[in-house]
Write an enzyme that holds these catalytic residues in place. Structure first.
Site, PDB file in Angstrom:
ATOM      1  N   HIS A  72       0.842  -1.196   0.000  1.00 29.88           N
ATOM      2  CA  HIS A  72       0.000   0.000   0.000  1.00 29.88           C
ATOM      3  C   HIS A  72       0.879   1.248   0.000  1.00 29.88           C
ATOM      4  O   HIS A  72       2.048   1.198   0.399  1.00 29.88           O
ATOM      5  CB  HIS A  72      -0.917  -0.005   1.218  1.00 29.88           C
ATOM      6  CG  HIS A  72      -2.004  -1.029   1.134  1.00 29.88           C
ATOM      7  ND1 HIS A  72      -3.008  -1.119   2.061  1.00 29.88           N
ATOM      8  CD2 HIS A  72      -2.252  -2.005   0.215  1.00 29.88           C
ATOM      9  CE1 HIS A  72      -3.829  -2.098   1.724  1.00 29.88           C
ATOM     10  NE2 HIS A  72      -3.380  -2.656   0.609  1.00 29.88           N
ATOM     11  N   GLU A  74       0.853   3.846   1.907  1.00 29.70           N
ATOM     12  CA  GLU A  74       1.318   4.216   3.252  1.00 29.70           C
ATOM     13  C   GLU A  74       2.541   3.393   3.647  1.00 29.70           C
ATOM     14  O   GLU A  74       3.509   3.928   4.183  1.00 29.70           O
ATOM     15  CB  GLU A  74       0.213   3.986   4.301  1.00 29.70           C
ATOM     16  CG  GLU A  74      -1.086   4.699   4.017  1.00 29.70           C
ATOM     17  CD  GLU A  74      -2.111   3.852   3.280  1.00 29.70           C
ATOM     18  OE1 GLU A  74      -3.303   3.925   3.635  1.00 29.70           O
ATOM     19  OE2 GLU A  74      -1.735   3.115   2.330  1.00 29.70           O
ATOM     20  N   CYS A 100      -6.072   1.162   5.646  1.00 27.48           N
ATOM     21  CA  CYS A 100      -6.582  -0.114   6.147  1.00 27.48           C
ATOM     22  C   CYS A 100      -6.004  -0.351   7.542  1.00 27.48           C
ATOM     23  O   CYS A 100      -5.133   0.400   8.005  1.00 27.48           O
ATOM     24  CB  CYS A 100      -6.181  -1.248   5.201  1.00 27.48           C
ATOM     25  SG  CYS A 100      -4.407  -1.638   5.223  1.00 27.48           S
ATOM     26  N   CYS A 103      -2.092  -0.816   7.566  1.00 26.25           N
ATOM     27  CA  CYS A 103      -1.363   0.440   7.413  1.00 26.25           C
ATOM     28  C   CYS A 103      -1.531   1.317   8.657  1.00 26.25           C
ATOM     29  O   CYS A 103      -0.601   2.017   9.042  1.00 26.25           O
ATOM     30  CB  CYS A 103      -1.806   1.175   6.152  1.00 26.25           C
ATOM     31  SG  CYS A 103      -1.198   0.366   4.650  1.00 26.25           S
TER      32      CYS A 103
END
Length: 144
Positions: A72, A74, A100, A103
């Protein structure tokens, strides 16, 4: 005279626009996400969703589902900090989609104190965890 909250809001909009532009670097077709980490008005890291270094730049399998090893935005931004001489303690993360839960855990551990996000995800567990940890979360829906 402009108030500090107005200045911060203007900065938030600018950094979020930059995160949206950074998302365009993603090779993912289902969804492109960008993230910036800002500290003391300096961008100290950036990331977008994609495959790990050295892997082919294909995020989805033949059925159109995201491959399990795709990082992801992040996570990419936070791991870049880990490879630098900088740190994210007290920083703000700008991310084009709400984090999410996985993260969110990384954001907490990275010492990030504020998360500005666009595009609410159907699951709120990541935002809920950030708020439980005392991290300021700001939803900023910017249209371009």
């Amino acid at each position: 005279m402009e108030s500090n909250s107005n200045k911060q809001h203007d900065l938030d909009i600018r950094y979020m626009r930059m995160a949206k532009i950074w998302a365009e670097n993603s090779y993912c077709t289902r969804r492109k996400v960008g993230a910036l980490i800002v500290k003391d008005k300096m961008i100290i890291s950036d990331g977008y969703n994609g495959t790990p270094a050295g892997f082919e730049n294909v995020c989805e399998n033949e059925d159109g589902f995201t491959k399990p090893y795709v990082l992801h935005a992040e996570a990419n931004a936070i791991t870049k900090i880990a490879c630098s001489n900088n740190n994210s303690y007290g920083a703000t993360m700008y991310v084009t989609a709400s984090p999410c839960i996985e993260c969110a855990k990384l954001i907490i551990q990275a010492g990030i104190k504020r998360v500005v996000y666009g595009e609410k995800y159907r699951l709120t567990d990541g935002i809920d965890l950030l708020e439980r940890a005392g991290i300021e979360t700001v939803f900023l829906d910017i249209k371009e």
